[in-house]
Design an enzyme around this catalytic site. Structure first.
Site, PDB file in Angstrom:
ATOM      1  N   LYS A 179       0.855  -1.192   0.000  1.00 12.35           N
ATOM      2  CA  LYS A 179       0.000   0.000   0.000  1.00 12.35           C
ATOM      3  C   LYS A 179       0.890   1.240   0.000  1.00 12.35           C
ATOM      4  CE  LYS A 179      -3.546   2.418   2.602  1.00 12.35           C
ATOM      5  NZ  LYS A 179      -4.508   2.363   3.700  1.00 12.35           N
ATOM      6  N   ARG A 189     -10.751   9.873   1.991  1.00 11.10           N
ATOM      7  CA  ARG A 189     -10.614  10.545   3.289  1.00 11.10           C
ATOM      8  C   ARG A 189     -11.775  11.509   3.510  1.00 11.10           C
ATOM      9  NH1 ARG A 189      -3.981  11.115   3.151  1.00 11.10           N
ATOM     10  NH2 ARG A 189      -3.616   8.862   3.081  1.00 11.10           N
ATOM     11  N   LYS A 202       1.241   9.917   5.686  1.00 14.97           N
ATOM     12  CA  LYS A 202       1.348   8.528   6.147  1.00 14.97           C
ATOM     13  C   LYS A 202       2.625   7.863   5.633  1.00 14.97           C
ATOM     14  CE  LYS A 202      -3.673   8.027   6.734  1.00 14.97           C
ATOM     15  NZ  LYS A 202      -4.832   7.116   6.640  1.00 14.97           N
ATOM     16  N   LYS A 233      -2.297  -1.414  -3.707  1.00 11.55           N
ATOM     17  CA  LYS A 233      -3.161  -0.249  -3.593  1.00 11.55           C
ATOM     18  C   LYS A 233      -2.342   1.025  -3.650  1.00 11.55           C
ATOM     19  CE  LYS A 233      -6.170   1.778  -0.223  1.00 11.55           C
ATOM     20  NZ  LYS A 233      -6.533   1.793   1.152  1.00 11.55           N
ATOM     21  N   SER A 259     -10.403   5.462  -4.472  1.00 12.18           N
ATOM     22  CA  SER A 259     -11.352   6.567  -4.647  1.00 12.18           C
ATOM     23  C   SER A 259     -10.911   7.586  -5.698  1.00 12.18           C
ATOM     24  CB  SER A 259     -11.553   7.261  -3.300  1.00 12.18           C
ATOM     25  OG  SER A 259     -10.305   7.680  -2.763  1.00 12.18           O
ATOM     26  N   TYR A 298     -15.286   0.755  -6.697  1.00  9.44           N
ATOM     27  CA  TYR A 298     -16.572   1.429  -6.475  1.00  9.44           C
ATOM     28  C   TYR A 298     -17.494   1.259  -7.685  1.00  9.44           C
ATOM     29  CZ  TYR A 298     -13.773   3.319  -2.721  1.00  9.44           C
ATOM     30  OH  TYR A 298     -12.962   3.409  -1.622  1.00  9.44           O
TER      31      TYR A 298
HETATM   32  C1  PBG Z   1      -7.086   3.684   5.602  1.00  3.27           C
HETATM   33  C2  PBG Z   1      -7.609   3.383   4.240  1.00  3.27           C
HETATM   34  C3  PBG Z   1      -7.498   4.255   3.157  1.00  3.27           C
HETATM   35  C4  PBG Z   1      -8.159   3.651   2.085  1.00  3.27           C
HETATM   36  C5  PBG Z   1      -8.652   2.424   2.531  1.00  3.27           C
HETATM   37  N1  PBG Z   1      -8.282   2.258   3.866  1.00  3.27           N
HETATM   38  C6  PBG Z   1      -6.927   5.616   3.062  1.00  3.27           C
HETATM   39  C7  PBG Z   1      -5.636   5.934   3.662  1.00  3.27           C
HETATM   40  O1  PBG Z   1      -4.740   5.100   3.784  1.00  3.27           O
HETATM   41  O2  PBG Z   1      -5.498   7.098   4.046  1.00  3.27           O
HETATM   42  C8  PBG Z   1      -8.300   4.276   0.738  1.00  3.27           C
HETATM   43  C9  PBG Z   1      -9.306   3.717  -0.193  1.00  3.27           C
HETATM   44  C10 PBG Z   1      -9.656   4.615  -1.321  1.00  3.27           C
HETATM   45  O3  PBG Z   1      -9.027   5.670  -1.553  1.00  3.27           O
HETATM   46  O4  PBG Z   1     -10.605   4.277  -2.036  1.00  3.27           O
HETATM   47  N2  PBG Z   1      -7.010   2.682   6.495  1.00  3.27           N
END
Ligand code: PBG
Length: 310
Positions: A179, A189, A202, A233, A259, A298
């Site tokens: 990730k 978010r 992060k 991801k 997203s 989605y």
């Molecule tokens: C956080 C989490 C995130 C997503 C899924 N779980 C965002 C992040 O790491 O800040 C993102 C999924 C998306 O953008 O569709 N635990």
């Protein structure tokens, strides 16, 4: 006859945003066509998924700001939004697989996936203990697949041990193993109400977009600690990682079309700049070509309807 890959509804996991209340479908402005759903509406979405043949849904809670704390205690409350939704879905639609997110960000006053010390440092080992507690409560509520998305070191082993000790032998772990620290999570978010809370970034626990060998090391570790499936991801900017991981490990490999990827396609399509339906299908078949077994997207209900011929 010579087509190499097939996209099917059985490849899809549909992420859903859950909120409090009843009878509510609240639009998310940065994700056109996606709503935050109250628990009853989440159950309806699960019924829709089952009727379309989508095998799994994944739940993300939009947590009331008043429930967010430094210690993230709401994460392992058996009555929190996610756990209430799991029970309601399992009672109404027992055949759909329910996946959860295991990370502290929805419950964290700092918006981070891990516990944060006064000086801003993320506390890896303390977080891992908290995640194991959280995972166990989700398994007890009836979750089928746990998705640790936090990127702390050692959490897969800790969650697996906690599940085994409590007799949860049939719960799968789909590790967010590779990730990346990505700009493409922005709309998510907003959707879970974490954008305002997050201080800093992060990058101390999510991966550097420049790295690829590191993904192999992280996946090797997560598989050895007991992950059943692995995820890359975001998706589209990281198709090379999907291919390398599938070739190296052969494990069930998923990509998360996040997203921001969704928003790009939907947003451009709404303006008439691209053919949204074709772009959706093309983006998804790309994951299959890159070696993925399945995709969190989605678009799941839209593509399932399209594949069903309607
Ligand atoms: C956080 C989490 C995130 C997503 C899924 N779980 C965002 C992040 O790491 O800040 C993102 C999924 C998306 O953008 O569709 N635990």
């Amino acid at each position: 006859m010579v087509e190499e890959r097939v996209l099917s509804t059985g490849d899809l996991i549909w992420p859903l945003f859950v909120r409090d209340g009843s009878g509510l479908c609240e639009p998310i402005p940065s994700m056109p066509g996606v709503d935050r759903l109250s628990v009853d509406e989440t159950v309806r979405a699960a019924e829709t998924a089952a009727s379309l043949g989508i095998p799994a849904i994944c739940l993300f809670p939009y947590t009331d700001a008043a429930l967010k704390t430094v210690g993230c205690e709401e994460a392992w409350n058996p009555q929190n939004l996610t756990n209430r939704a799991i029970r309601a879905i399992k009672a109404a639609v027992p055949d759909i697989a329910v996946m959860t997110d295991v990370a502290l960000d929805p419950y964290n006053i700092h918006g981070h996936d891990g516990l944060v010390r006064d000086d801003g440092v993320i506390l890896n080992d303390e977080t891992v203990e908290a995640l194991a507690r959280m995972a166990l409560v989700q398994a007890e509520a009836g979750a089928d697949i746990l998705g640790p998305s936090d990127m702390m070191d050692g959490r897969i082993g800790a969650i697996r041990n906690a599940l085994e000790s409590a007799g949860h032998r049939d719960v799968a772990i789909l590790s967010y193993a590779a990730k990346y620290a990505s700009a493409f999570y922005g709309p998510f978010r907003d959707a879970v109400g974490a954008s305002g809370a997050l201080k800093g970034d992060k990058k101390t626990y999510q991966m550097n977009p420049a790295n690829s060998d590191e993904a192999l090391r992280l996946v090797a570790r997560d598989l050895s600690e007991g992950a059943d499936m692995i995820m890359v991801k975001p998706g589209m900017p990281y198709l090379d990682i999907c291919r390398r991981l599938k070739d190296a490990f052969g494990a069930p490999t998923f990509a998360y079309q996040v997203s921001g990827e969704y928003a790009m396609i939907r947003g451009a399509a709404e303006r008439g700049w691209i053919d949204g339906e074709r772009a959706m299908v093309e983006s998804l078949i790309g994951f299959k070509r890159a070696g993925c077994d399945g995709i969190l997207t989605y678009f799941a209900p839209d593509v399932a309807r399209l594949l069903a011929g309607g």
